[in-house]
Design a protein around this motif. Sequence first.
Motif, PDB file in Angstrom:
ATOM      1  N   PRO A   1      10.151  14.224   2.849  1.00  0.00           N
ATOM      2  CA  PRO A   1       8.809  14.399   3.393  1.00  0.00           C
ATOM      3  C   PRO A   1       8.766  13.985   4.858  1.00  0.00           C
ATOM      4  N   ALA A   2       7.862  14.574   5.605  1.00  0.00           N
ATOM      5  CA  ALA A   2       7.765  14.292   7.045  1.00  0.00           C
ATOM      6  C   ALA A   2       7.425  12.838   7.323  1.00  0.00           C
ATOM      7  N   THR A   3       6.772  12.187   6.354  1.00  0.00           N
ATOM      8  CA  THR A   3       6.310  10.806   6.579  1.00  0.00           C
ATOM      9  C   THR A   3       7.185   9.766   5.885  1.00  0.00           C
ATOM     10  N   LEU A   4       8.427  10.111   5.538  1.00  0.00           N
ATOM     11  CA  LEU A   4       9.302   9.187   4.816  1.00  0.00           C
ATOM     12  C   LEU A   4       9.471   7.868   5.566  1.00  0.00           C
ATOM     13  N   PHE A   5       9.560   7.934   6.891  1.00  0.00           N
ATOM     14  CA  PHE A   5       9.771   6.720   7.692  1.00  0.00           C
ATOM     15  C   PHE A   5       8.490   6.276   8.414  1.00  0.00           C
ATOM     16  N   ASP A   6       7.387   6.450   7.745  1.00  0.00           N
ATOM     17  CA  ASP A   6       6.076   6.038   8.278  1.00  0.00           C
ATOM     18  C   ASP A   6       6.102   4.549   8.650  1.00  0.00           C
ATOM     19  N   ASP A   7       5.516   4.211   9.818  1.00  0.00           N
ATOM     20  CA  ASP A   7       5.445   2.799  10.220  1.00  0.00           C
ATOM     21  C   ASP A   7       4.026   2.229  10.113  1.00  0.00           C
ATOM     22  N   TYR A   8       3.079   3.058   9.636  1.00  0.00           N
ATOM     23  CA  TYR A   8       1.703   2.623   9.341  1.00  0.00           C
ATOM     24  C   TYR A   8       0.965   2.098  10.576  1.00  0.00           C
ATOM     25  N   LYS A   9       1.398   2.467  11.765  1.00  0.00           N
ATOM     26  CA  LYS A   9       0.840   1.839  12.969  1.00  0.00           C
ATOM     27  C   LYS A   9      -0.624   2.199  13.203  1.00  0.00           C
ATOM     28  N   ASN A  10      -1.079   3.332  12.708  1.00  0.00           N
ATOM     29  CA  ASN A  10      -2.474   3.723  12.915  1.00  0.00           C
ATOM     30  C   ASN A  10      -3.313   3.557  11.650  1.00  0.00           C
ATOM     31  N   ARG A  11      -2.866   2.674  10.771  1.00  0.00           N
ATOM     32  CA  ARG A  11      -3.596   2.366   9.539  1.00  0.00           C
ATOM     33  C   ARG A  11      -3.928   0.884   9.505  1.00  0.00           C
ATOM     34  N   GLY A  12      -4.670   0.466   8.472  1.00  0.00           N
ATOM     35  CA  GLY A  12      -5.085  -0.925   8.357  1.00  0.00           C
ATOM     36  C   GLY A  12      -4.091  -1.782   7.592  1.00  0.00           C
ATOM     37  N   THR A  13      -4.577  -2.950   7.179  1.00  0.00           N
ATOM     38  CA  THR A  13      -3.740  -3.941   6.494  1.00  0.00           C
ATOM     39  C   THR A  13      -3.198  -3.410   5.172  1.00  0.00           C
ATOM     40  N   ALA A  14      -4.011  -2.668   4.446  1.00  0.00           N
ATOM     41  CA  ALA A  14      -3.638  -2.250   3.089  1.00  0.00           C
ATOM     42  C   ALA A  14      -2.344  -1.448   3.066  1.00  0.00           C
ATOM     43  N   ALA A  15      -2.227  -0.470   3.938  1.00  0.00           N
ATOM     44  CA  ALA A  15      -1.009   0.353   3.965  1.00  0.00           C
ATOM     45  C   ALA A  15       0.199  -0.467   4.392  1.00  0.00           C
ATOM     46  N   LYS A  16      -0.023  -1.418   5.292  1.00  0.00           N
ATOM     47  CA  LYS A  16       1.092  -2.205   5.818  1.00  0.00           C
ATOM     48  C   LYS A  16       1.605  -3.241   4.823  1.00  0.00           C
ATOM     49  N   THR A  17       0.773  -3.673   3.885  1.00  0.00           N
ATOM     50  CA  THR A  17       1.165  -4.752   2.972  1.00  0.00           C
ATOM     51  C   THR A  17       1.448  -4.296   1.551  1.00  0.00           C
ATOM     52  N   ALA A  18       1.235  -3.026   1.251  1.00  0.00           N
ATOM     53  CA  ALA A  18       1.527  -2.523  -0.098  1.00  0.00           C
ATOM     54  C   ALA A  18       3.015  -2.648  -0.398  1.00  0.00           C
ATOM     55  N   GLU A  19       3.347  -2.947  -1.659  1.00  0.00           N
ATOM     56  CA  GLU A  19       4.737  -3.156  -2.056  1.00  0.00           C
ATOM     57  C   GLU A  19       5.224  -1.981  -2.897  1.00  0.00           C
ATOM     58  N   MET A  20       5.408  -0.857  -2.231  1.00  0.00           N
ATOM     59  CA  MET A  20       5.867   0.345  -2.929  1.00  0.00           C
ATOM     60  C   MET A  20       6.802   1.172  -2.049  1.00  0.00           C
ATOM     61  N   ASN A  21       7.453   0.500  -1.118  1.00  0.00           N
ATOM     62  CA  ASN A  21       8.402   1.157  -0.231  1.00  0.00           C
ATOM     63  C   ASN A  21       9.719   1.422  -0.961  1.00  0.00           C
ATOM     64  N   LEU A  22      10.253   2.611  -0.771  1.00  0.00           N
ATOM     65  CA  LEU A  22      11.482   2.986  -1.481  1.00  0.00           C
ATOM     66  C   LEU A  22      12.631   2.025  -1.211  1.00  0.00           C
ATOM     67  N   LEU A  23      12.821   1.658   0.034  1.00  0.00           N
ATOM     68  CA  LEU A  23      13.941   0.785   0.373  1.00  0.00           C
ATOM     69  C   LEU A  23      13.680  -0.658  -0.046  1.00  0.00           C
ATOM     70  N   GLN A  24      12.509  -1.156   0.235  1.00  0.00           N
ATOM     71  CA  GLN A  24      12.217  -2.571   0.033  1.00  0.00           C
ATOM     72  C   GLN A  24      11.842  -2.944  -1.399  1.00  0.00           C
ATOM     73  N   HIS A  25      11.312  -1.991  -2.169  1.00  0.00           N
ATOM     74  CA  HIS A  25      10.736  -2.359  -3.462  1.00  0.00           C
ATOM     75  C   HIS A  25      11.246  -1.553  -4.661  1.00  0.00           C
ATOM     76  N   MET A  26      11.870  -0.417  -4.444  1.00  0.00           N
ATOM     77  CA  MET A  26      12.411   0.329  -5.580  1.00  0.00           C
ATOM     78  C   MET A  26      13.652  -0.388  -6.102  1.00  0.00           C
ATOM     79  N   MET A  27      13.694  -0.616  -7.416  1.00  0.00           N
ATOM     80  CA  MET A  27      14.741  -1.446  -8.019  1.00  0.00           C
ATOM     81  C   MET A  27      16.054  -0.676  -8.186  1.00  0.00           C
ATOM     82  N   TYR A  28      17.150  -1.392  -8.027  1.00  0.00           N
ATOM     83  CA  TYR A  28      18.474  -0.764  -8.115  1.00  0.00           C
ATOM     84  C   TYR A  28      18.800  -0.352  -9.556  1.00  0.00           C
ATOM     85  N   SER A  29      18.634  -1.263 -10.496  1.00  0.00           N
ATOM     86  CA  SER A  29      18.984  -0.954 -11.891  1.00  0.00           C
ATOM     87  C   SER A  29      17.893  -0.145 -12.577  1.00  0.00           C
ATOM     88  N   HIS A  30      16.680  -0.647 -12.507  1.00  0.00           N
ATOM     89  CA  HIS A  30      15.556  -0.024 -13.210  1.00  0.00           C
ATOM     90  C   HIS A  30      15.335   1.405 -12.733  1.00  0.00           C
TER      91      HIS A  30
END
Length: 539
Positions: free
Chosen positions: A219-248
């Motif tokens: 997707p075009a927004t895969l590497f979104d940095d959320y710079k033009n959004r508020g706190t909610a987008a920046k603090t959500a824990e659903m990033n593929l790299l940071q939060h997707m589990m290796y085993s699960h």
Amino acid sequence: MKYISLIAVVLLFLSPLEGQTQENKIKRPNIIFIMSDDHAYQAISAYDNKLIETPNIDRLAKEGMLFTNASVTNSICAPSRATILTGKHTHINGKIDNHFPFDTTQVTFPQLFKKNGYKTAMFGKLHFGNNPKGVDEFMILPGQGNYINPDFIVTSGDTIRKQGYVTDIITDVSLDWLKREGTSDEPFMMMYLHKAPHRPWWPRPDKFKEFTQKTFPEPATLFDDYKNRGTAAKTAEMNLLQHMMYSHDSKIRPETLEKMKGKVLPVVEEYPNSFYGPYNRATAEQKAQYDPVLDSINNFFYENWPKMTDREKMKWKYQRYMQDYLGSISSVDDNVGRLLNYLDESGLAENTIVIYTSDQGFYLGEHGWFDKRFIYDESFKTPLLVRWPKVVQAGSIENEMVQNLDFAQTMLEAAGIQPPDDMQGESLIPLLKGNKKEWTRDAVYYQYYEYPSVHMVKRHYGLVNKAYKLVHFYYDVDEWELYDRLKDPNEMNNVYNDPAYAATVKKLKKELIELRKYYKDSPEQDQKYIDLYESSGKL
């Protein structure tokens, strides 16, 4: 003479009633309500074929109506299902999140179908409650259920295990019921509810092998940095790299991770038994089918992960995600095809309404995310396709603002059943019949409650119309966002504070207040659920 007159009067009243009953039996349509779990509209080729072809689900669009602005009232599994069953927002039916209980005094639409002479059945994933009301027969997964050799709760209350792949089994049981019950004089309403493609995305072995050989566009927004959004987008824990589990999620064996101790970065906390929980449900024969693909994935990960840049890791996780997610959907599409073929072969198709939807949308890497919860489009919007022979024009497309709130009233009206006055949706029948002038809604209302919790998406509510989306994030923040849906379809720029939109903000805020009143929501309701949440000890 009086005796003869009395007979005549009785016959006068009885004859039309008998004729009317028989006529109704012929005219009242059967209804099959198909719902998958977390099926993103982007993963249906009738909406967008960049990721996957879904020819069987697409049939419903070619032979019926495709809704492009269908949405949910609360993008999370159990609340969405409660809204569909009751035709009421979650603050009314009590199922505000996956934890709070459903108000079992609420009347559900299957109860009304059964009361009004329909045969009723439910097969697959309900997600909450083990004894669905209003169905003659059911076989439902306990909670989330399993992909491999799943357990089911059946009408007797017993729990049974069936060997095989969950999507195939749910279809087998649904077809068996249709063959037994679908040819009688009574009309039927069947809920055919798939677990797939809910996390942790275990495709059937043949699909697992097939889809791991594929590469999917990012997707075009895969590497979104959320710079033009508020706190909610920046603090959500659903990033593929940071939060997707290796085993699960990515299917990396715990032994592989152990051998690479200290080399697997970023560190992601796993659910207990997240790999072997699903894998060990398989028989030795089934494991032998999965193992070659698992070996290939694990070998690549072991040899390459420590050498990858973060950008390369993100790309790899995205591909692994899409391979499993879309492989699961491929089985759903195959099985929808089995059901549609049976309807054609049996002659039932002519008088059967078929609805296909999901309990909400899902992120497929957009904004770097997986999961749902947000009012942003990939989560908020849901697929909706409806086929109704001789009523819905084949190949029609509808862009009005509709919601899962409307499903119950739509099905009830199609069946000639009076909906309860306290249902909050609007029947889609005018749109299905092409009578757009009878449709008056121009905006929908949304509210999400499950915070603090998994994925940490902040509480918010909002108004959405075709042109704009106004959102208020509350509880631990007080932030507003406005998106111009026509100029900024990817929702990258919050224009709430842009002077050019000041008049729009003022107008939409007023409309949002009115919409909250209309649906019996309020700041007092928000506080009520905050107090209940905080007193429950869930924080």
